[in-house]
Motif scaffolding. Structure first.
Motif, mmCIF file in Angstrom:
data_model
loop_
_atom_site.group_PDB
_atom_site.id
_atom_site.type_symbol
_atom_site.label_atom_id
_atom_site.label_comp_id
_atom_site.label_asym_id
_atom_site.label_seq_id
_atom_site.Cartn_x
_atom_site.Cartn_y
_atom_site.Cartn_z
ATOM 1 N N GLU A 1 -109.604 32.014 -7.365
ATOM 2 C CA GLU A 1 -109.031 33.362 -8.225
ATOM 3 C C GLU A 1 -107.672 33.443 -7.185
ATOM 4 N N ASN A 2 -106.626 33.810 -7.907
ATOM 5 C CA ASN A 2 -105.259 34.322 -7.137
ATOM 6 C C ASN A 2 -105.352 35.403 -6.318
ATOM 7 N N VAL A 3 -106.274 36.416 -6.834
ATOM 8 C CA VAL A 3 -106.173 37.495 -5.905
ATOM 9 C C VAL A 3 -106.809 37.344 -4.619
ATOM 10 N N VAL A 4 -108.045 36.535 -4.535
ATOM 11 C CA VAL A 4 -108.515 36.188 -3.358
ATOM 12 C C VAL A 4 -107.690 35.457 -2.542
ATOM 13 N N ARG A 8 -105.968 36.356 1.119
ATOM 14 C CA ARG A 8 -106.095 35.425 2.391
ATOM 15 C C ARG A 8 -104.542 35.230 2.824
ATOM 16 N N GLU A 9 -103.705 34.937 1.929
ATOM 17 C CA GLU A 9 -102.257 34.834 2.369
ATOM 18 C C GLU A 9 -101.647 35.948 3.067
ATOM 19 N N ILE A 10 -101.850 37.005 2.548
ATOM 20 C CA ILE A 10 -101.409 38.480 3.175
ATOM 21 C C ILE A 10 -102.269 38.569 4.509
ATOM 22 N N GLU A 11 -103.220 38.310 4.757
ATOM 23 C CA GLU A 11 -103.914 38.559 5.964
ATOM 24 C C GLU A 11 -103.302 37.611 6.999
ATOM 25 N N MET A 12 -102.812 36.061 6.546
ATOM 26 C CA MET A 12 -102.098 35.405 7.386
ATOM 27 C C MET A 12 -101.132 35.782 7.780
ATOM 28 N N LEU A 13 -100.042 36.447 6.907
ATOM 29 C CA LEU A 13 -98.744 37.051 7.128
ATOM 30 C C LEU A 13 -98.908 38.256 8.137
ATOM 31 N N THR A 14 -99.867 39.009 7.635
ATOM 32 C CA THR A 14 -100.088 40.091 8.567
ATOM 33 C C THR A 14 -100.111 39.634 10.167
ATOM 34 N N GLY A 15 -101.114 38.661 10.361
ATOM 35 C CA GLY A 15 -101.360 38.013 11.515
ATOM 36 C C GLY A 15 -100.088 37.613 12.187
ATOM 37 N N GLN A 16 -98.818 37.151 11.568
ATOM 38 C CA GLN A 16 -97.803 36.588 12.003
ATOM 39 C C GLN A 16 -96.688 37.752 12.144
ATOM 40 N N ILE A 95 -95.590 35.371 -3.240
ATOM 41 C CA ILE A 95 -95.874 36.489 -2.310
ATOM 42 C C ILE A 95 -94.646 36.124 -1.135
ATOM 43 N N VAL A 96 -93.880 37.373 -1.121
ATOM 44 C CA VAL A 96 -92.637 37.188 -0.097
ATOM 45 C C VAL A 96 -92.949 38.291 1.033
ATOM 46 N N ALA A 97 -92.780 37.611 2.004
ATOM 47 C CA ALA A 97 -92.845 38.364 3.459
ATOM 48 C C ALA A 97 -91.537 38.704 3.834
ATOM 49 N N SER A 98 -91.000 39.691 4.126
ATOM 50 C CA SER A 98 -89.361 39.850 4.414
ATOM 51 C C SER A 98 -89.189 41.004 5.091
ATOM 52 N N GLN A 106 -92.329 32.791 2.040
ATOM 53 C CA GLN A 106 -92.698 32.870 0.668
ATOM 54 C C GLN A 106 -93.954 31.795 0.546
ATOM 55 N N GLY A 107 -94.490 32.354 -0.731
ATOM 56 C CA GLY A 107 -95.492 31.321 -1.213
ATOM 57 C C GLY A 107 -95.939 31.511 -2.443
ATOM 58 N N VAL A 108 -96.454 30.339 -3.144
ATOM 59 C CA VAL A 108 -96.856 30.306 -4.373
ATOM 60 C C VAL A 108 -98.390 30.032 -4.619
ATOM 61 N N LEU A 109 -99.032 30.959 -5.333
ATOM 62 C CA LEU A 109 -100.472 30.714 -5.342
ATOM 63 C C LEU A 109 -100.659 30.655 -6.978
#
Length: 109
Positions: A1-4, A8-16, A95-98, A106-109
């Motif tokens: 599912e895209n939300v899950v 995960r992607e958001i957790e990776m970005l916060t780790g960066q 998802i865009v982190a800026s 950015q990434g596409v899920l």
């Protein structure tokens, strides 16, 4: 599912080093976009990112134009915004982190 996957992607970005205030989740459907933004505790593109005139202009635009405008407000260029808006048309999330529109991931899920 895209939300899950989005979480995960958001957790990776916060780790960066990005904060959740630096992360924006886009979906073509407004309700889905709001639901995911709320569920992931990320930011909505607002006056701070867009400015008053662009925010008001978006009230009169088609959804695709509004999304491209918001993606540009958080740091994507026109070509990137066009490409990612096409992905949104397919039902995917973007998802865009800026950090203040300067650098972005950015990434596409």
């Amino acid at each position: 599912e895209n939300v899950v996957e989005a979480k995960r992607e958001i957790e990776m970005l916060t780790g960066q080093g990005y904060t959740k205030d630096d992360i924006f989740v886009f979906a073509h459907d407004k309700n889905r976009s709001q639901h995911i933004t709320d569920g992931t505790d990320t930011e909505s593109v607002g006056l701070k990112e867009q400015g008053v005139f662009d925010a008001i202009g978006n009230l009169f635009q088609k959804r695709g134009d509004e999304l491209r405008s918001k993606m540009k407000a958080v740091g994507l260029n026109q070509a990137e915004a066009d490409t990612y808006e096409e992905e949104l048309d397919k039902g995917k999330l973007v998802i865009v982190a800026s950090k203040h529109g300067i650098d972005h991931n950015q990434g596409v899920l």
